[in-house]
Design a protein around this motif. Structure first.
Motif, short mmCIF file in Angstrom:
data_model
loop_
_atom_site.label_atom_id
_atom_site.label_comp_id
_atom_site.label_asym_id
_atom_site.label_seq_id
_atom_site.Cartn_x
_atom_site.Cartn_y
_atom_site.Cartn_z
N HIS A 1 0.85 -1.20 0.00
CA HIS A 1 0.00 0.00 0.00
C HIS A 1 0.88 1.24 0.00
CE1 HIS A 1 -3.72 -2.22 0.85
NE2 HIS A 1 -2.98 -2.96 1.67
N GLU A 2 0.51 2.20 -0.85
CA GLU A 2 1.17 3.50 -0.93
C GLU A 2 2.69 3.34 -1.07
OE1 GLU A 2 -0.35 6.23 2.00
OE2 GLU A 2 -2.41 5.59 1.61
N SER B 1 7.20 0.96 0.99
CA SER B 1 5.74 0.96 1.04
C SER B 1 5.33 1.37 2.44
CB SER B 1 5.19 -0.42 0.73
OG SER B 1 5.52 -0.81 -0.58
N LYS B 2 4.27 2.14 2.55
CA LYS B 2 3.81 2.56 3.88
C LYS B 2 3.23 1.38 4.66
CE LYS B 2 3.01 7.47 3.87
NZ LYS B 2 2.05 8.52 4.22
N SER C 1 6.41 3.64 -2.91
CA SER C 1 7.29 4.54 -3.65
C SER C 1 8.46 3.69 -4.11
CB SER C 1 7.77 5.68 -2.72
OG SER C 1 8.75 5.20 -1.82
#
Length: 158
Positions: free
Chosen positions: A49-50, A56-57, A52
């Motif tokens: 999730h989320e 990831s977060k 880069s």
């Protein structure tokens, strides 16, 4: 020596090996693959999730949710305020993975100065609500920005 067997419709499948033949990581991966193939379990899926290019977060894997170290964005706040902001973000990330704070099993808390622990604990205690407290470690560490007073990462079950 370990052995895994499965009997299916008259057919028997077995695998065995000496534990000291492989390094621990290879042993774990091999054992998991053998168990999955013999039991018919689906391969593990990983959901990020989320993400880069760097991290990831939050990551879902094998029934667990792992968050990255979450830091505050409002660096003008005190330790309690920064912790409240971080915990709100952790709530949001856990909701993305369809779980919540009551299912956190481990938390790592990094504070820039151990004396901030009191403010962090005030926010933490209010957030946890006196129930389902996970295992937790709190460590003094140099954080990315000297104005950051706290960073928190958690592991939860789905």
């Amino acid at each position: 020596m370990f052995m895994v067997t499965k009997s299916n419709g008259g057919q028997s499948h077995a695998a065995s090996a000496t534990l000291d033949q492989w390094p621990a990581a290879v042993h774990f991966a091999t054992t998991a693959a053998i168990l999955n193939s013999l039991t018919g379990a689906p391969p593990m899926t990983i959901v990020r999730h989320e993400s880069s290019p760097i991290y990831s977060k939050a990551v879902e894997a094998n029934g667990f949710v792992f968050t990255a170290g979450i830091v505050p964005s409002d660096l003008s706040r005190d330790a309690k305020g920064q912790t409240e902001e971080v915990l709100k973000e952790i709530d949001r990330l856990l909701a993305l993975a369809k779980t919540g704070k009551s299912k956190i099993v481990m938390a790592n808390v990094w504070v820039s100065d151990i004396r901030h622990r009191e403010g962090v604990n005030e926010a933490w205690t209010a957030w946890v609500g006196g129930q389902n407290a996970p295992a937790r470690a709190t460590v003094e560490a140099k954080l990315v920005d000297p104005r950051m007073l706290v960073e928190i990462g958690v592991v939860a079950v789905k």
